[in-house]
Design a protein around this motif. Sequence first.
Motif, short mmCIF file in Angstrom:
data_model
loop_
_atom_site.label_atom_id
_atom_site.label_comp_id
_atom_site.label_asym_id
_atom_site.label_seq_id
_atom_site.Cartn_x
_atom_site.Cartn_y
_atom_site.Cartn_z
N ALA A 91 57.63 -54.43 13.43
CA ALA A 91 57.72 -55.82 13.88
C ALA A 91 57.78 -56.76 12.68
O ALA A 91 58.37 -57.83 12.74
N ASN A 149 46.25 -61.76 17.11
CA ASN A 149 45.58 -61.07 16.02
C ASN A 149 45.21 -62.14 14.99
O ASN A 149 46.10 -62.90 14.60
N ASP A 190 55.01 -62.50 19.67
CA ASP A 190 54.72 -61.25 18.98
C ASP A 190 53.77 -60.43 19.86
O ASP A 190 52.58 -60.74 19.97
N TYR A 236 50.56 -55.95 20.32
CA TYR A 236 49.52 -55.30 21.14
C TYR A 236 49.85 -55.37 22.62
O TYR A 236 48.97 -55.23 23.47
N THR A 246 56.23 -53.08 18.80
CA THR A 246 56.11 -52.10 17.72
C THR A 246 55.61 -50.76 18.25
O THR A 246 54.96 -50.72 19.30
N SER A 267 53.70 -49.16 16.14
CA SER A 267 52.61 -48.95 15.18
C SER A 267 51.22 -48.92 15.79
O SER A 267 50.31 -48.36 15.20
N LYS A 268 51.04 -49.55 16.94
CA LYS A 268 49.68 -49.74 17.44
C LYS A 268 49.39 -48.76 18.58
O LYS A 268 48.89 -47.68 18.33
N ARG A 279 57.07 -46.81 10.74
CA ARG A 279 57.69 -48.14 10.61
C ARG A 279 58.81 -48.32 11.64
O ARG A 279 60.00 -48.31 11.32
C1 PLP Z 1 50.48 -54.89 13.19
C2 PLP Z 1 51.18 -56.15 13.55
C3 PLP Z 1 52.53 -56.36 13.26
C4 PLP Z 1 53.32 -55.42 12.40
O1 PLP Z 1 53.75 -54.34 13.09
P1 PLP Z 1 54.69 -53.26 12.37
O2 PLP Z 1 55.56 -52.83 13.49
O3 PLP Z 1 53.79 -52.19 11.88
O4 PLP Z 1 55.43 -53.94 11.28
C5 PLP Z 1 53.13 -57.51 13.70
N1 PLP Z 1 52.44 -58.43 14.39
C6 PLP Z 1 51.14 -58.27 14.65
C7 PLP Z 1 50.42 -59.32 15.41
C8 PLP Z 1 50.45 -57.15 14.22
O5 PLP Z 1 49.15 -57.04 14.45
#
Ligand code: PLP
Length: 349
Positions: A79, A152, A179, A182, A206, A208-209, A217
């Motif tokens: 993201a 966040n 965004d 989460y 994303t 990632s979480k 990535r």
């Molecule tokens: C972790 C996070 C991102 C980044 O996510 P990636 O996909 O790992 O780059 C973007 N926005 C928020 C709010 C996040 O907590």
Amino acid sequence: MTIAERLCAPHVLQLTPYQSARRIGGTGNLFINANESSAPLIDSEAIHLYPGDSVERMTQQYANYAGVHVEQCLAGRGADEAIELVIRTFCVAGQDSIAQFTPTYGMYSVSALTHNVEVQNLDFYRLLHGDINEIDQLTQAPKVVFVCNPNNPTGELINRSTLIKLIEKLSDKAIVVVDEAYGDFVADQSLADVVNRYSNLVVLRTLSKAFALAGARIGFALADTSIIELLAKVIAPYPIAEPVARLGIEALSSDGINLMANNVQQISANRKRLSLALTQNHDVTEVFEAQGNYVLARFKNAAYVFEQLSNQGIIARDQSKQPGLANCLRFTVGSSEQIDRLIDVLNRL
Ligand SMILES: *Cc1c(COP(=O)(O)O)cnc(C)c1O
């Protein structure tokens, strides 16, 4: 002209996306158009070729998961890359600005400032309480407005109806980026289902979480095609590496999505346990409503708590420098064992 074209940085509007061999495509059985090796030297299928089909497949799978058309979905390096792409696409350096609701995620301002784009701050809590009019008081109309939802580092969730009012209010004035890093933790709150309806909306997601793939990535921008087409002019030719796309395909299979859903349930249960323990802790003065995989709490003396935890080998995230977050620490919610250990140390402070 679409709203996206009207807001787009003029020099970007003139661009043609880099015409990579994959983008140009073609049907044949001898592809000698990308200076690739004719065979891999190590034992990994197709690694000698630039990524293509796998990325398309992964993007299609994500589009299915998010309930959008594949043309409304752009894959990139997390993201974070999408945040930067939106700024580079719409903002002219030294001229335009973005707005964000603080306290919030740090990368909106980092990305803006690295591109010499000004950052205007609005109050996250006014928005959380349904007030969308603070934006009228800004001295300059921002090109892009970032909202982090769930936010966040605070963890709170803004009502869908408030966000939709904000998007409608700015419908011919600014791109609204929601965004949802989460978003998988609060699935029914996503705005992915309205990217069809609002041509000034970008939803960021994303793997990632909740999908536990931070090291790979992989992130996505979901938006009307008029926006995706502009972002595609700015994105690097092959942002997703072939092995990464394969990981993404696996994560987004039906088994992978079930694993993610179980992960979300586990984390949510552990998060509730941590929030309760913090609420009962004598050193805590405030526990923020948590909707992601983290809990933010305010302490009487956060520096002391941070150090005590650190002495036990537990490293929390100090958020006390953020506006309004003096004495606040953020804890990522992990496994049951990790949370047990954290609670144990907090209780013995
Ligand atoms: C972790 C996070 C991102 C980044 O996510 P990636 O996909 O790992 O780059 C973007 N926005 C928020 C709010 C996040 O907590």
